[in-house]
Structure formats: C-alpha cells, structure tokens
Motif scaffolding. Sequence first.
Motif, PDB file in Angstrom:
ATOM      1  N   GLY A  90       0.833  -1.210   0.000  1.00  0.00           N
ATOM      2  CA  GLY A  90       0.000   0.000   0.000  1.00  0.00           C
ATOM      3  C   GLY A  90       0.858   1.246   0.000  1.00  0.00           C
ATOM      4  O   GLY A  90       1.961   1.240   0.561  1.00  0.00           O
ATOM      5  N   GLY A  91       0.352   2.295  -0.613  1.00  0.00           N
ATOM      6  CA  GLY A  91       1.080   3.575  -0.643  1.00  0.00           C
ATOM      7  C   GLY A  91       0.335   4.620   0.169  1.00  0.00           C
ATOM      8  O   GLY A  91      -0.403   4.296   1.112  1.00  0.00           O
ATOM      9  N   LEU A  92       0.506   5.881  -0.209  1.00  0.00           N
ATOM     10  CA  LEU A  92      -0.097   6.997   0.534  1.00  0.00           C
ATOM     11  C   LEU A  92      -1.624   6.876   0.586  1.00  0.00           C
ATOM     12  O   LEU A  92      -2.222   7.079   1.644  1.00  0.00           O
ATOM     13  CB  LEU A  92       0.327   8.335  -0.096  1.00  0.00           C
ATOM     14  N   LEU A  93      -2.235   6.506  -0.538  1.00  0.00           N
ATOM     15  CA  LEU A  93      -3.701   6.441  -0.563  1.00  0.00           C
ATOM     16  C   LEU A  93      -4.224   5.401   0.430  1.00  0.00           C
ATOM     17  O   LEU A  93      -5.212   5.649   1.140  1.00  0.00           O
ATOM     18  CB  LEU A  93      -4.183   6.125  -1.992  1.00  0.00           C
ATOM     19  N   ALA A  94      -3.531   4.265   0.508  1.00  0.00           N
ATOM     20  CA  ALA A  94      -3.952   3.227   1.463  1.00  0.00           C
ATOM     21  C   ALA A  94      -3.826   3.766   2.889  1.00  0.00           C
ATOM     22  O   ALA A  94      -4.704   3.551   3.736  1.00  0.00           O
ATOM     23  CB  ALA A  94      -3.108   1.971   1.285  1.00  0.00           C
ATOM     24  N   ARG A  95      -2.729   4.487   3.157  1.00  0.00           N
ATOM     25  CA  ARG A  95      -2.547   4.994   4.523  1.00  0.00           C
ATOM     26  C   ARG A  95      -3.584   6.079   4.849  1.00  0.00           C
ATOM     27  O   ARG A  95      -4.121   6.138   5.950  1.00  0.00           O
ATOM     28  CB  ARG A  95      -1.122   5.514   4.745  1.00  0.00           C
ATOM     29  N   ALA A 110      -1.090   9.070  10.799  1.00  0.00           N
ATOM     30  CA  ALA A 110      -0.980  10.351  10.082  1.00  0.00           C
ATOM     31  C   ALA A 110       0.444  10.904  10.201  1.00  0.00           C
ATOM     32  O   ALA A 110       0.989  11.451   9.245  1.00  0.00           O
ATOM     33  CB  ALA A 110      -1.998  11.339  10.636  1.00  0.00           C
ATOM     34  N   ARG A 111       1.049  10.735  11.378  1.00  0.00           N
ATOM     35  CA  ARG A 111       2.441  11.205  11.548  1.00  0.00           C
ATOM     36  C   ARG A 111       3.352  10.414  10.603  1.00  0.00           C
ATOM     37  O   ARG A 111       4.262  10.981   9.990  1.00  0.00           O
ATOM     38  CB  ARG A 111       2.881  11.035  12.998  1.00  0.00           C
ATOM     39  N   GLU A 112       3.084   9.106  10.512  1.00  0.00           N
ATOM     40  CA  GLU A 112       3.864   8.253   9.609  1.00  0.00           C
ATOM     41  C   GLU A 112       3.659   8.711   8.152  1.00  0.00           C
ATOM     42  O   GLU A 112       4.616   8.795   7.381  1.00  0.00           O
ATOM     43  CB  GLU A 112       3.406   6.799   9.807  1.00  0.00           C
ATOM     44  N   VAL A 169      -2.100  16.585   1.064  1.00  0.00           N
ATOM     45  CA  VAL A 169      -3.150  15.691   1.579  1.00  0.00           C
ATOM     46  C   VAL A 169      -2.686  14.890   2.799  1.00  0.00           C
ATOM     47  O   VAL A 169      -3.495  14.538   3.662  1.00  0.00           O
ATOM     48  CB  VAL A 169      -3.702  14.730   0.484  1.00  0.00           C
ATOM     49  N   ALA A 170      -1.384  14.606   2.881  1.00  0.00           N
ATOM     50  CA  ALA A 170      -0.868  13.904   4.065  1.00  0.00           C
ATOM     51  C   ALA A 170      -0.931  14.850   5.279  1.00  0.00           C
ATOM     52  O   ALA A 170      -1.324  14.446   6.384  1.00  0.00           O
ATOM     53  CB  ALA A 170       0.563  13.436   3.822  1.00  0.00           C
ATOM     54  N   ILE A 171      -0.561  16.109   5.042  1.00  0.00           N
ATOM     55  CA  ILE A 171      -0.599  17.094   6.144  1.00  0.00           C
ATOM     56  C   ILE A 171      -2.050  17.347   6.560  1.00  0.00           C
ATOM     57  O   ILE A 171      -2.349  17.488   7.753  1.00  0.00           O
ATOM     58  CB  ILE A 171       0.126  18.388   5.708  1.00  0.00           C
ATOM     59  N   LEU A 172      -2.941  17.365   5.590  1.00  0.00           N
ATOM     60  CA  LEU A 172      -4.381  17.493   5.897  1.00  0.00           C
ATOM     61  C   LEU A 172      -4.835  16.343   6.806  1.00  0.00           C
ATOM     62  O   LEU A 172      -5.540  16.572   7.799  1.00  0.00           O
ATOM     63  CB  LEU A 172      -5.178  17.498   4.586  1.00  0.00           C
ATOM     64  N   ALA A 173      -4.410  15.123   6.477  1.00  0.00           N
ATOM     65  CA  ALA A 173      -4.801  13.962   7.302  1.00  0.00           C
ATOM     66  C   ALA A 173      -4.255  14.113   8.715  1.00  0.00           C
ATOM     67  O   ALA A 173      -4.933  13.789   9.703  1.00  0.00           O
ATOM     68  CB  ALA A 173      -4.292  12.675   6.664  1.00  0.00           C
ATOM     69  N   GLU A 175      -1.265  22.606  11.393  1.00  0.00           N
ATOM     70  CA  GLU A 175      -1.067  21.653  10.293  1.00  0.00           C
ATOM     71  C   GLU A 175      -2.060  21.904   9.160  1.00  0.00           C
ATOM     72  O   GLU A 175      -1.705  21.821   7.980  1.00  0.00           O
ATOM     73  CB  GLU A 175      -1.183  20.206  10.796  1.00  0.00           C
ATOM     74  N   LEU A 176      -3.315  22.202   9.525  1.00  0.00           N
ATOM     75  CA  LEU A 176      -4.314  22.455   8.477  1.00  0.00           C
ATOM     76  C   LEU A 176      -3.946  23.712   7.687  1.00  0.00           C
ATOM     77  O   LEU A 176      -4.096  23.765   6.461  1.00  0.00           O
ATOM     78  CB  LEU A 176      -5.708  22.583   9.101  1.00  0.00           C
ATOM     79  N   GLN A 177      -3.425  24.717   8.380  1.00  0.00           N
ATOM     80  CA  GLN A 177      -3.000  25.933   7.673  1.00  0.00           C
ATOM     81  C   GLN A 177      -1.794  25.638   6.773  1.00  0.00           C
ATOM     82  O   GLN A 177      -1.663  26.205   5.696  1.00  0.00           O
ATOM     83  CB  GLN A 177      -2.699  27.047   8.676  1.00  0.00           C
TER      84      GLN A 177
END
Length: 353
Positions: free
Chosen positions: A35-40, A60-62, A72-76, A93-95
Amino acid sequence: MLDGDPIEAAEALIASGRAAEAARDLRARLIAGRGGLLARLTLIKALLADGDSGSALAEAREAVSLNPGIAVAILALGEALLAADLLPTAIAELQRALRLDPGLVRARELVAAAWLKAGEADKALENLRQLDDPPPEMLAAAQAIKTAPRSDAGYVRHLFDQFSADYDSRMIQQLAYAGPQILLDLAAMVMPGRDHLSILDLGCGTGLAGAVFRPLASRLDGVDLSPAMIEKARLRGIYDDLAVADLETALGTNGASYDLILAADTLVYLGDLACVFRGAAARLAPDGYFLFTTEAKDGDGFELGPKRRWRHSDAYLRATAAAAGLAVAGLVAATPRHEANLPVEGFAVALTL
Ligand SMILES: C[S@@+](CC[C@H](N)C(=O)[O-])C[C@H]1O[C@@H](n2cnc3c(N)ncnc32)[C@H](O)[C@@H]1O
C-alpha cells in the motif's frame, strides 16, 4: 482480504459502518508492503470513523514523515490532531496544508471547524467565506458564538489550556492579581469569624483562590472548564473534589449546598449573569454567601470589553441579584488586576439569600 480495488472496498466498509474491518485490512496491506499513501490515508479515515484517534494520529504522523510536503498527508495529520482535540497543532497543520494547496476544500472546512471548537467565530468565518458552499450549520454555529451573552466554552477552555503553564506567575507578577485576597477581605467583612465552611470555587483555575480560602474550609470543591487548569489545581492537593465542567451547568445540577461560593476573576467570561445567580441561590446554604469579583462598567447592563472580558455595571449586578432572590451584603469598588501597569476597575460583591 479485500477483493477488487482495496481502497474502494475499504471505502465501502467505512460507509456501511464497518470501519474497524476496513482498518484491519488496510493495515495488513501496508504491513505487507502493498500500500502507498492512498492506502494509509484511507486507513486514517477508517480509524477516525472507528473512533480510534490515537492510532489515526500515529498513522498520520507516519504518512507525513513518508510524504513530506504533500498537502493531503498534512491534511490527514491536521484531521487526526483535531479528532484528538489537539487544537493549536491541528490548526497549524491544516494551515500548512492550505499554504501548499489553497484549494483544498476539506482542509478549509476542517480549519473552520477547529476555530469553531476554539470559540473563534471570526477566524472560522474567515475560512468559511473562502468556500463556494459553506456548510450552513457551521455558519450558524459561528453566528451563535458571536451573539451569545457569554464567552464560548470552547474559547475559554482553549485560552486557559494554553495559559495554564505559566498562569500563576503571569497573574501575580505581570498583572498584580489580587482577586483571592480581595475576596478574603470581603469574607472577613460579611461573614466575620466563620470557618469550617463548605466552599465551592467556580472557575477555580490553578487554585489561587482555593489556596487562600483553604484554611477556612472543611470542604473545598472546584469547577473549571479547562482540563489543564484543573490539573494544576489538582497538583496543589488542597481540593476535596475537582470537576472539568461549565459552571452554569455545575450549579444547575442538584447537589450539596455550600456555605460559600467563590468566583474570583471568573464572571468576566460571562455576560448575562442571571443563570449563575439563580444557580448560586439554589446551591447556597441558608446562611451562605456568594463572593465574586467583576470588572466594572459605567451606567447600566453589561458589555464585552476589548480584551474579550465582560464588564458589569453596579445597577445590573443589583437588579440581577434581586431577580434571583439574592440580597447584596456588600458591593465595593476593587482592583482585581492591572493591565499595562494600569489598574482595572472592578467590584467585589457579596450576595446572600
Ligand atoms: C482568570 S481565571 C481565574 C482562576 C482562579 N479563580 C483564580 O483566582 O486564579 C478564570 C478561570 O475561570 C474559568 N472559567 C471561565 N468561564 C468558565 C465557565 N463558564 N465554567 C467554568 N469555568 C470557567 C477559566 O477556565 C479560568 O480557569
């Protein structure tokens, strides 16, 4: 294992209320290196849907450490932090996600939600106005905060959770805070010689007023909206009971009556005091007193000052006390604190049944 597209299958499980299964399957894929980013990201969504914000945050930290600089990772991560109630870092983080991708609608909605949770209506509205289709319930929540005749509970909690670490030194050294001593002097005036009192400390904070009144107490309970302030109060070891609660709610529940109810520099976060006065009247013992400090307003009524603290007039305090069936045993000018080295005019008030 999932058949077909594993992400679609996981999304379907989440949508049908089987988020834990989706999380288990996605985790197995990631562990197997399939799995890649989308799976996580979908795993984080499943964990959040399953109410496991701790695991979602770890994933999310991972995700961010494996995909640095990906919005999108930072959004998560922001979403997981928000779910874990870690407001300041969630907002940061959202900003950060929005700086990388200003069109990220989900991040804009979440940052608005975070500001609403922190009771910051204007900041929430600033973000909501940037959405094509702002959720009406969020707009309504922001308006409700702006028009409420008291400070929002989220605002107070967030403010004092942040303030708690150096609250005592800032209050005493920078603001020459004298609220507890002013109330102790007032107690000596209106209820001289009394001790072995059951005392309720409203907005007890770190316990500065509790510490001053403990020698007069047979029992000392405290209530505060801020968990971090309550933790500081707990460390003093002077309270019999401490509760994280809104004082209006706490007073409104049936419970023990008190010889003395205190609110030192607390009612500045409430505009309309009718509910508090009624609640105090219901919880005072027959010969009990409600002692508190306020900031002063000239003329009538109450108003929100520039420091987002409410000010109350002498006339308002007297009329509201009378309406709640309370008599004014003392109402004197006082200076509970200084700001920018100037005294802040206030009142010290004693009400009784
Ligand atoms: C300026 S501090 C005063 C703390 C303490 N009484 C003292 O003398 O140091 C105000 C406290 O009131 C609490 N507070 C404000 N509004 C509250 C509410 N509606 N319910 C419970 N606590 C509240 C805040 O969380 C904060 O700890």
